[in-house]
Design a protein around this motif. Sequence first.
Motif, short mmCIF file in Angstrom:
data_model
loop_
_atom_site.label_atom_id
_atom_site.label_comp_id
_atom_site.label_asym_id
_atom_site.label_seq_id
_atom_site.Cartn_x
_atom_site.Cartn_y
_atom_site.Cartn_z
N GLN A 176 72.50 -76.45 8.34
CA GLN A 176 72.67 -75.12 7.34
C GLN A 176 71.55 -75.09 6.33
OE1 GLN A 176 75.73 -76.03 4.43
NE2 GLN A 176 76.36 -77.73 5.50
N ALA A 177 71.44 -73.98 5.71
CA ALA A 177 70.46 -73.88 4.73
C ALA A 177 71.05 -74.45 3.37
CB ALA A 177 70.11 -72.43 4.48
N ILE A 178 70.44 -75.64 2.83
CA ILE A 178 71.06 -76.13 1.69
C ILE A 178 70.54 -75.81 0.44
CG2 ILE A 178 72.17 -78.31 2.93
CD1 ILE A 178 69.53 -79.55 1.71
N ALA A 179 69.20 -75.14 0.57
CA ALA A 179 68.56 -74.63 -0.89
C ALA A 179 67.51 -73.66 -0.34
CB ALA A 179 68.03 -75.93 -1.56
N VAL A 180 67.45 -72.70 -1.32
CA VAL A 180 66.38 -71.72 -1.35
C VAL A 180 65.68 -71.53 -2.38
CG1 VAL A 180 65.93 -69.36 -0.85
CG2 VAL A 180 67.60 -70.51 0.62
N ALA A 181 64.37 -71.79 -2.38
CA ALA A 181 63.61 -71.47 -3.76
C ALA A 181 62.75 -70.63 -3.85
CB ALA A 181 62.67 -73.14 -3.87
N TYR A 182 62.45 -70.06 -4.90
CA TYR A 182 61.41 -68.67 -5.14
C TYR A 182 61.20 -68.65 -6.52
CZ TYR A 182 65.61 -66.02 -6.75
OH TYR A 182 66.70 -65.81 -7.62
N GLN A 183 60.01 -68.07 -6.61
CA GLN A 183 59.38 -68.10 -8.05
C GLN A 183 58.43 -66.72 -7.92
OE1 GLN A 183 56.85 -71.29 -9.25
NE2 GLN A 183 57.48 -71.04 -11.51
N SER A 184 58.44 -66.10 -8.80
CA SER A 184 57.52 -64.97 -8.94
C SER A 184 56.12 -65.38 -9.17
CB SER A 184 57.98 -63.79 -10.00
OG SER A 184 56.96 -62.73 -10.12
N ILE A 185 54.99 -65.28 -8.46
CA ILE A 185 53.79 -65.70 -8.63
C ILE A 185 52.85 -64.42 -8.42
CG2 ILE A 185 54.20 -67.53 -7.85
CD1 ILE A 185 53.05 -67.18 -5.17
N SER A 186 51.61 -64.50 -9.19
CA SER A 186 50.61 -63.54 -9.01
C SER A 186 49.42 -64.24 -8.87
CB SER A 186 50.51 -62.46 -10.21
OG SER A 186 49.31 -61.67 -10.11
N PHE A 187 48.63 -64.12 -7.67
CA PHE A 187 47.33 -64.92 -7.45
C PHE A 187 47.54 -66.22 -7.60
CE2 PHE A 187 45.98 -60.70 -8.64
CZ PHE A 187 45.51 -60.27 -7.72
N GLY A 188 48.99 -66.91 -7.07
CA GLY A 188 48.95 -68.13 -7.35
C GLY A 188 49.78 -68.88 -8.70
N ARG A 189 49.65 -68.05 -9.56
CA ARG A 189 50.13 -68.44 -10.73
C ARG A 189 51.37 -67.96 -11.24
NH1 ARG A 189 46.90 -71.49 -13.50
NH2 ARG A 189 44.64 -71.28 -13.24
N SER A 190 52.28 -68.76 -12.00
CA SER A 190 53.65 -68.43 -11.90
C SER A 190 53.90 -67.42 -12.80
CB SER A 190 54.40 -69.72 -12.77
OG SER A 190 54.24 -70.81 -11.96
N LYS A 191 54.86 -66.38 -12.46
CA LYS A 191 55.27 -65.20 -13.62
C LYS A 191 56.31 -65.35 -14.04
CE LYS A 191 54.05 -61.21 -12.62
NZ LYS A 191 53.91 -59.84 -11.94
N GLY A 192 57.19 -66.30 -13.52
CA GLY A 192 58.77 -66.78 -13.96
C GLY A 192 58.85 -68.04 -13.49
N PRO A 193 60.25 -68.46 -13.99
CA PRO A 193 60.77 -69.64 -13.40
C PRO A 193 61.14 -69.99 -11.94
CG PRO A 193 62.65 -68.31 -14.42
CD PRO A 193 61.35 -67.58 -14.61
N LEU A 194 60.72 -71.14 -11.50
CA LEU A 194 61.29 -71.46 -10.17
C LEU A 194 62.76 -71.62 -10.21
CD1 LEU A 194 60.40 -72.66 -7.55
CD2 LEU A 194 60.80 -74.95 -8.36
N GLU A 195 63.41 -70.60 -9.33
CA GLU A 195 64.73 -70.47 -9.22
C GLU A 195 65.22 -71.35 -7.81
OE1 GLU A 195 66.72 -69.00 -11.05
OE2 GLU A 195 65.00 -68.01 -12.38
N ILE A 196 66.18 -71.88 -7.86
CA ILE A 196 66.81 -72.80 -6.70
C ILE A 196 68.06 -72.30 -6.49
CG2 ILE A 196 66.97 -74.99 -5.67
CD1 ILE A 196 64.92 -75.98 -7.62
N LEU A 197 68.44 -71.80 -5.31
CA LEU A 197 69.84 -71.39 -4.90
C LEU A 197 70.29 -72.79 -4.08
CD1 LEU A 197 68.85 -67.68 -3.52
CD2 LEU A 197 69.66 -68.37 -5.80
N LYS A 198 71.40 -73.10 -4.65
CA LYS A 198 71.92 -74.32 -3.92
C LYS A 198 73.19 -74.33 -3.27
CE LYS A 198 69.89 -75.93 -8.38
NZ LYS A 198 69.92 -75.90 -9.82
#
Length: 181
Positions: free
Chosen positions: A22-44
Amino acid sequence: YYFDIETWDPNVTGRPDPKNGQAIAVAYQSISFGRSKGPLEILKAWKPGGEKQVLKRVLELGVLDWEADGFNFIPVGTNLDFDLAFLVARMKLTKVRRFGADEILDIFREKPRIDIKTALLLMNEGRFKGSGLDSFTKLKKTGGGGVVQVWGRKTYAAIVGDIRMSRAESCGRDSERVSPP
Protein backbone atom coordinates in the motif's frame (compact mmCIF):
# COMPACT_ATOMS: atom_id res chain seq x y z
CA TYR A 1 6.09 20.24 -6.66
CA TYR A 2 8.64 18.00 -5.01
CA PHE A 3 6.87 14.63 -4.97
CA ASP A 4 7.60 11.23 -3.45
CA ILE A 5 5.65 8.29 -2.12
CA GLU A 6 6.53 5.73 0.52
CA THR A 7 5.18 2.24 -0.02
CA TRP A 8 4.91 -0.79 2.18
CA ASP A 9 4.87 -4.36 1.00
CA PRO A 10 5.35 -7.47 3.13
CA ASN A 11 7.69 -8.99 0.52
CA VAL A 12 11.29 -7.97 1.05
CA THR A 13 12.46 -9.06 -2.37
CA GLY A 14 12.79 -5.53 -3.72
CA ARG A 15 10.27 -3.66 -5.82
CA PRO A 16 6.95 -3.31 -3.97
CA ASP A 17 3.88 -4.93 -5.49
CA PRO A 18 0.75 -2.74 -5.36
CA LYS A 19 -1.44 -5.87 -5.12
CA ASN A 20 0.06 -6.80 -1.75
CA GLY A 21 1.33 -3.49 -0.44
CA GLN A 22 0.00 0.00 0.00
CA ALA A 23 0.91 3.65 -0.30
CA ILE A 24 1.66 4.59 3.29
CA ALA A 25 2.73 8.20 2.74
CA VAL A 26 2.78 10.82 0.00
CA ALA A 27 5.01 13.85 0.36
CA TYR A 28 4.78 17.01 -1.72
CA GLN A 29 6.08 20.56 -1.50
CA SER A 30 5.67 23.56 -3.73
CA ILE A 31 9.05 24.46 -5.22
CA SER A 32 10.44 26.91 -7.73
CA PHE A 33 13.83 26.21 -9.27
CA GLY A 34 14.49 23.71 -6.47
CA ARG A 35 13.70 26.15 -3.67
CA SER A 36 10.81 25.66 -1.27
CA LYS A 37 7.77 27.86 -1.71
CA GLY A 38 5.75 26.27 1.06
CA PRO A 39 5.88 23.61 3.76
CA LEU A 40 6.55 19.95 3.09
CA GLU A 41 3.15 18.26 3.29
CA ILE A 42 2.96 14.57 4.20
CA LEU A 43 -0.23 12.60 3.64
CA LYS A 44 -0.15 9.68 6.07
CA ALA A 45 -2.01 6.38 5.75
CA TRP A 46 -1.85 5.89 9.52
CA LYS A 47 -4.12 8.88 10.08
CA PRO A 48 -7.97 8.66 10.06
CA GLY A 49 -9.24 7.58 6.66
CA GLY A 50 -6.13 5.52 5.99
CA GLU A 51 -4.70 4.87 2.57
CA LYS A 52 -8.02 5.60 0.85
CA GLN A 53 -7.97 9.16 2.19
CA VAL A 54 -4.37 9.60 1.02
CA LEU A 55 -5.31 8.40 -2.48
CA LYS A 56 -8.37 10.66 -2.64
CA ARG A 57 -6.22 13.65 -1.69
CA VAL A 58 -3.71 12.73 -4.42
CA LEU A 59 -6.57 12.94 -6.92
CA GLU A 60 -7.75 16.28 -5.50
CA LEU A 61 -4.24 17.71 -5.82
CA GLY A 62 -4.17 16.84 -9.52
CA VAL A 63 -1.10 14.63 -9.30
CA LEU A 64 -2.48 12.41 -12.08
CA ASP A 65 -4.15 15.13 -14.19
CA TRP A 66 -2.81 15.13 -17.74
CA GLU A 67 -4.95 17.59 -19.66
CA ALA A 68 -4.82 21.40 -19.26
CA ASP A 69 -5.08 21.06 -15.47
CA GLY A 70 -1.99 18.84 -15.50
CA PHE A 71 0.22 21.92 -15.31
CA ASN A 72 -1.26 22.90 -11.93
CA PHE A 73 0.69 20.11 -10.21
CA ILE A 74 3.93 19.09 -11.91
CA PRO A 75 5.67 16.39 -9.85
CA VAL A 76 9.45 16.61 -9.54
CA GLY A 77 11.18 13.55 -8.17
CA THR A 78 13.07 10.34 -8.76
CA ASN A 79 11.51 7.32 -10.50
CA LEU A 80 8.13 9.00 -10.92
CA ASP A 81 6.88 6.32 -13.33
CA PHE A 82 6.98 3.88 -10.41
CA ASP A 83 5.20 6.35 -8.10
CA LEU A 84 2.44 7.12 -10.59
CA ALA A 85 1.93 3.47 -11.58
CA PHE A 86 1.75 2.40 -7.93
CA LEU A 87 -0.82 5.10 -7.16
CA VAL A 88 -2.96 4.20 -10.19
CA ALA A 89 -2.89 0.50 -9.20
CA ARG A 90 -3.73 1.22 -5.54
CA MET A 91 -6.60 3.51 -6.57
CA LYS A 92 -8.08 0.68 -8.61
CA LEU A 93 -7.61 -1.92 -5.86
CA THR A 94 -9.09 0.32 -3.15
CA LYS A 95 -11.91 1.42 -5.47
CA VAL A 96 -10.95 5.09 -5.09
CA ARG A 97 -10.75 5.53 -8.88
CA ARG A 98 -10.54 3.11 -11.77
CA PHE A 99 -8.69 4.54 -14.76
CA GLY A 100 -9.42 3.17 -18.23
CA ALA A 101 -6.55 1.88 -20.38
CA ASP A 102 -6.59 5.05 -22.52
CA GLU A 103 -6.49 7.23 -19.40
CA ILE A 104 -3.49 5.33 -18.05
CA LEU A 105 -1.69 5.77 -21.36
CA ASP A 106 -2.52 9.49 -21.29
CA ILE A 107 -1.11 9.82 -17.76
CA PHE A 108 2.21 8.31 -18.87
CA ARG A 109 2.36 10.07 -22.24
CA GLU A 110 0.90 13.48 -21.40
CA LYS A 111 1.31 14.18 -17.66
CA PRO A 112 3.89 16.95 -17.21
CA ARG A 113 6.56 15.78 -14.74
CA ILE A 114 10.27 16.15 -14.11
CA ASP A 115 11.97 12.88 -13.26
CA ILE A 116 15.63 13.19 -12.30
CA LYS A 117 16.22 9.43 -12.68
CA THR A 118 17.57 9.86 -16.22
CA ALA A 119 19.94 12.66 -15.17
CA LEU A 120 21.28 10.47 -12.36
CA LEU A 121 21.84 7.64 -14.83
CA LEU A 122 23.76 9.96 -17.16
CA MET A 123 25.81 11.32 -14.24
CA ASN A 124 26.76 7.70 -13.55
CA GLU A 125 28.13 7.28 -17.09
CA GLY A 126 25.05 5.33 -18.21
CA ARG A 127 25.40 2.59 -15.61
CA PHE A 128 22.25 1.63 -13.75
CA LYS A 129 24.14 0.14 -10.80
CA GLY A 130 25.14 3.01 -8.52
CA SER A 131 22.87 5.57 -10.21
CA GLY A 132 20.60 6.11 -7.20
CA LEU A 133 20.24 9.48 -5.55
CA ASP A 134 22.26 8.16 -2.60
CA SER A 135 25.33 7.93 -4.88
CA PHE A 136 25.31 11.68 -5.52
CA THR A 137 24.16 13.05 -2.16
CA LYS A 138 24.60 12.32 1.52
CA LEU A 139 21.31 10.42 1.44
CA LYS A 140 21.71 6.98 2.95
CA LYS A 141 20.50 4.03 0.90
CA THR A 142 17.73 2.21 2.77
CA GLY A 143 16.67 -0.37 0.19
CA GLY A 144 13.09 -0.26 1.42
CA GLY A 145 13.59 -2.95 4.05
CA GLY A 146 13.62 -0.30 6.77
CA VAL A 147 10.13 0.91 5.85
CA VAL A 148 8.77 -2.64 6.16
CA GLN A 149 10.21 -2.87 9.67
CA VAL A 150 9.12 0.55 10.94
CA TRP A 151 5.64 0.18 9.41
CA GLY A 152 5.26 -3.20 11.11
CA ARG A 153 6.34 -1.71 14.45
CA LYS A 154 4.12 1.36 13.91
CA THR A 155 7.08 3.71 14.42
CA TYR A 156 5.61 6.35 12.14
CA ALA A 157 7.97 9.10 13.29
CA ALA A 158 10.81 7.16 11.64
CA ILE A 159 8.92 7.16 8.32
CA VAL A 160 8.33 10.91 8.58
CA GLY A 161 12.01 11.42 9.42
CA ASP A 162 13.04 9.43 6.36
CA ILE A 163 10.70 11.49 4.17
CA ARG A 164 12.11 14.75 5.51
CA MET A 165 15.68 13.59 4.98
CA SER A 166 14.92 12.45 1.42
CA ARG A 167 13.37 15.83 0.63
CA ALA A 168 16.32 17.73 2.04
CA GLU A 169 18.87 15.65 0.13
CA SER A 170 17.02 15.50 -3.18
CA CYS A 171 16.03 19.14 -3.57
CA GLY A 172 18.37 21.08 -1.34
CA ARG A 173 18.70 22.06 2.27
CA ASP A 174 16.18 24.93 2.17
CA SER A 175 13.34 22.55 2.96
CA GLU A 176 13.29 23.40 6.65
CA ARG A 177 9.65 24.53 6.51
CA VAL A 178 7.89 21.27 7.23
CA SER A 179 4.34 20.40 8.16
CA PRO A 180 3.90 19.15 11.73
CA PRO A 181 4.14 15.37 12.33
